[in-house]
Design a protein around this motif. Structure first.
Motif, PDB file in Angstrom:
ATOM      1  N   SER A 237      -2.637  14.591  -4.202  1.00  0.00           N
ATOM      2  CA  SER A 237      -1.291  15.088  -3.884  1.00  0.00           C
ATOM      3  C   SER A 237      -0.252  14.550  -4.851  1.00  0.00           C
ATOM      4  CB  SER A 237      -0.922  14.693  -2.440  1.00  0.00           C
ATOM      5  OG  SER A 237      -1.810  15.281  -1.518  1.00  0.00           O
TER       6      SER A 237
ATOM      7  N   THR B 170       1.039  11.037  -7.510  1.00  0.00           N
ATOM      8  CA  THR B 170       1.569   9.685  -7.394  1.00  0.00           C
ATOM      9  C   THR B 170       2.272   9.333  -8.694  1.00  0.00           C
ATOM     10  OG1 THR B 170       1.041   7.354  -6.966  1.00  0.00           O
ATOM     11  CG2 THR B 170      -0.499   8.582  -8.331  1.00  0.00           C
TER      12      THR B 170
ATOM     13  N   ALA C 173       2.134   6.835 -11.706  1.00  0.00           N
ATOM     14  CA  ALA C 173       1.067   5.996 -12.264  1.00  0.00           C
ATOM     15  C   ALA C 173       1.442   5.537 -13.665  1.00  0.00           C
ATOM     16  CB  ALA C 173      -0.251   6.761 -12.304  1.00  0.00           C
TER      17      ALA C 173
ATOM     18  N   TYR D 205      -3.276  -2.675 -10.879  1.00  0.00           N
ATOM     19  CA  TYR D 205      -2.081  -2.342 -10.111  1.00  0.00           C
ATOM     20  C   TYR D 205      -0.922  -3.199 -10.597  1.00  0.00           C
ATOM     21  CZ  TYR D 205      -4.619   0.532  -6.773  1.00  0.00           C
ATOM     22  OH  TYR D 205      -5.356   1.536  -6.199  1.00  0.00           O
TER      23      TYR D 205
ATOM     24  N   VAL E  90      -0.878  14.267 -10.746  1.00  0.00           N
ATOM     25  CA  VAL E  90      -2.070  14.347  -9.915  1.00  0.00           C
ATOM     26  C   VAL E  90      -3.198  13.599 -10.622  1.00  0.00           C
ATOM     27  CG1 VAL E  90      -3.857  15.905  -9.037  1.00  0.00           C
ATOM     28  CG2 VAL E  90      -1.440  16.510  -8.794  1.00  0.00           C
ATOM     29  N   THR E  91      -3.932  12.784  -9.861  1.00  0.00           N
ATOM     30  CA  THR E  91      -5.080  12.048 -10.393  1.00  0.00           C
ATOM     31  C   THR E  91      -6.250  12.240  -9.426  1.00  0.00           C
ATOM     32  OG1 THR E  91      -4.676   9.972  -9.208  1.00  0.00           O
ATOM     33  CG2 THR E  91      -3.465  10.309 -11.277  1.00  0.00           C
TER      34      THR E  91
ATOM     35  N   TYR F 122      -3.687   3.263 -14.791  1.00  0.00           N
ATOM     36  CA  TYR F 122      -4.886   3.975 -15.232  1.00  0.00           C
ATOM     37  C   TYR F 122      -5.203   3.629 -16.672  1.00  0.00           C
ATOM     38  CZ  TYR F 122      -5.202   6.984 -11.096  1.00  0.00           C
ATOM     39  OH  TYR F 122      -5.375   7.447  -9.816  1.00  0.00           O
TER      40      TYR F 122
ATOM     41  N   GLU G   9      -7.782  10.106  -7.680  1.00  0.00           N
ATOM     42  CA  GLU G   9      -7.593   9.312  -6.471  1.00  0.00           C
ATOM     43  C   GLU G   9      -6.389   9.767  -5.655  1.00  0.00           C
ATOM     44  OE1 GLU G   9      -9.999   7.090  -9.330  1.00  0.00           O
ATOM     45  OE2 GLU G   9      -8.046   8.058  -9.479  1.00  0.00           O
ATOM     46  N   TYR G  10      -5.470  10.479  -6.281  1.00  0.00           N
ATOM     47  CA  TYR G  10      -4.249  10.945  -5.610  1.00  0.00           C
ATOM     48  C   TYR G  10      -4.099  12.449  -5.839  1.00  0.00           C
ATOM     49  CZ  TYR G  10      -3.020   5.969  -5.354  1.00  0.00           C
ATOM     50  OH  TYR G  10      -3.019   4.612  -5.103  1.00  0.00           O
TER      51      TYR G  10
ATOM     52  N   ARG H 159       0.830  -1.205   0.000  1.00  0.00           N
ATOM     53  CA  ARG H 159       0.000   0.000   0.000  1.00  0.00           C
ATOM     54  C   ARG H 159       0.864   1.254   0.000  1.00  0.00           C
ATOM     55  NH1 ARG H 159      -4.391  -0.464   4.621  1.00  0.00           N
ATOM     56  NH2 ARG H 159      -2.562  -1.046   5.857  1.00  0.00           N
ATOM     57  N   THR H 160       2.176   1.085   0.162  1.00  0.00           N
ATOM     58  CA  THR H 160       3.106   2.224   0.146  1.00  0.00           C
ATOM     59  C   THR H 160       4.229   1.930  -0.841  1.00  0.00           C
ATOM     60  OG1 THR H 160       4.291   1.269   2.041  1.00  0.00           O
ATOM     61  CG2 THR H 160       2.593   2.926   2.507  1.00  0.00           C
TER      62      THR H 160
END
Length: 445
Positions: A220, A222, A224, A132, A214-215, A140, A217-218, A36-37
């Protein structure tokens, strides 16, 4: 994540559907761990190997751009040639992809390119997360904000890999250390993965087919990955993830062991989960009804039901629940005409539920089968007459054309998007200009 790598939507189900493949897809027991990180790999990047390099959001396996064959003497390692010449799976195996861009590796159903039946894309909105990668970073769909800070118009993300114009596959080309096959009609440009040269700035994405941005869902930001397709929705190399992962891939990404202290999340317990219900017709008189069960709790039996009008059903066969994931029944000696099938699942307490409805139309010229997918997003039309091109038309009861599609010569399956279609009775018309077959369907039931 535990999954079977079998999608809930209809897809090709028989060995002849995938030329050159030795088997048909069967449910697998996949257990995959995703951090998750996710962490950026600041050292030597990890090659994307053969087998699953990620999972789509519906649990199907995602493979890389290679087909496990490489040019002679180019350095074999784990089924790929890290510094040699690898065959492009889309070029060499594309003819065996079904209408959803998938096919089996022996029995494991997977995609090398975008699984187009998985979700409906909107070119005017940022794509959703569709999977993922094994390094934990999201994948995406093809559309994103023009600017990495989340501003600007929505645009299709483009790959920065450019097809070379060179007629030589000499060593040193795109990171190779050996000579490749000659450029000719057998090995044209684009047939080898290394024919595509990463060219910084040529597209929106980096060497790994992603970017920091920036997306929705994120907010801030990420890192992707993005699916890459051209303006005609044709997959573009490297298709999903580049030759290497951007992040660190944990050595325990695939394991059958759930660690102590892990939190277990499960969906709502349902008496039964029928995720694949299909009907096929043999010799124009026998309907073979097949359904696959994902979860079977307190189920007593299944009733195979048939109707001539889609409203009044009678049971033609009773099947006892045996905790078996695959069930099949036959309805024999059918005359020419239209039939509707569904599965009634009865629990031990007497409660019951119905599956989606599959309709068939048996005629002298062939059989037309309509699968009304349980998600209500896709309508799958199956026609066994693949000798000629056929137009497929969806018509409402007022005679208005609601949607159109084309079954090209050689195709037997077509998925039609029905997300925006109202509930009701419709007619599917399949015609080659000379012969026409129709079937009535009921949507929203």
């Amino acid at each position: 994540m535990s999954s079977t790598s079998i999608p809930s939507y209809s897809f090709g189900t028989s060995t002849p559907y995938w030329p050159g493949n030795p088997g048909s897809p069967t449910a697998q027991t996949l257990r995959t761990k995703f951090t998750r990180t996710p962490v950026v790999n600041s050292g030597v990047k990890t090659n994307t190997g053969l087998g699953a390099i990620g999972l789509w959001i519906n649990g199907m396996a995602l493979f890389n751009a290679k087909d496990a064959f490489y040019w002679n003497g180019s350095g074999f390692s784990m089924g790929i040639s890290p510094t040699g010449w690898n065959r492009n799976a889309f070029y060499w195996e594309g003819s065996s992809f079904d209408q959803c861009n998938g096919h089996p590796a022996n029995v494991l159903y997977h995609n090398h390119v975008y699984a187009i039946c998985m979700t409906a894309e909107n070119a005017s909105a940022h794509s959703k997360i569709v999977g993922y990668a094994m390094d934990g970073f999201p994948i995406y769909g093809p559309y994103a904000y023009s600017n990495t800070d989340g501003t600007g118009a929505i645009k299709r993300m483009t790959s920065s890999y450019v097809l070379t114009s060179s007629t030589s596959r000499a060593s040193g080309t795109n990171g190779t250390t050996t000579n490749g096959p000659p450029v000719n009609s057998t090995y044209p440009l684009g047939s080898m993965c290394e024919d595509y040269v990463y060219t910084s700035g040529a597209g929106d994405l980096d060497l790994y087919n992603g970017r920091i941005c920036v997306t929705p869902e994120y907010p801030s930001g990420t890192y992707a990955y993005f699916v890459t397709i051209d303006a005609l929705n044709v997959p573009q190399y490297p298709f999903v993830i580049g030759p290497k992962y951007y992040g660190v891939v944990a050595s325990t990404s695939t394991s059958a062991t759930i660690p102590v202290g892990a939190t277990l999340y499960t969906g709502q317990s349902l008496p039964v989960d029928i995720y694949d219900f299909t009907v096929s017709v043999h010799n124009n008189k026998t309907a073979s009804i097949r359904w696959v069960v994902g979860t079977e709790i307190n189920v007593d039996h299944y009733d195979v039901q048939r109707s001539s009008n889609g409203s009044v059903f009678t049971t033609v066969q009773n099947v006892t629940a045996t905790n078996n994931s695959n069930y099949q029944a036959n309805d024999e000696n059918l005359a020419a005409g239209k039939y509707f099938y569904r599965i009634k699942t009865t629990d031990r307490d007497g409660s019951y539920t119905y599956s989606s409805i599959v309709s068939i139309n048996i005629t002298k010229s062939g059989t037309l089968i309509i699968h009304n997918n349980t998600s209500k997003d896709l309508l799958t039309i199956q026609s066994d007459n693949a000798l000629v091109k056929r137009d497929v038309i969806l018509i409402n009861m007022n005679g208005q054309i609601i949607n159109k599609g084309v079954l090209q010569q050689g195709m037997t399956l077509l998925n039609m998007n029905i997300q925006t279609v109202y509930e009701g009775v419709y007619v599917v018309k399949v015609t080659d200009g000379k012969n026409t077959t129709t079937a009535k369907i009921i949507l929203g039931h």
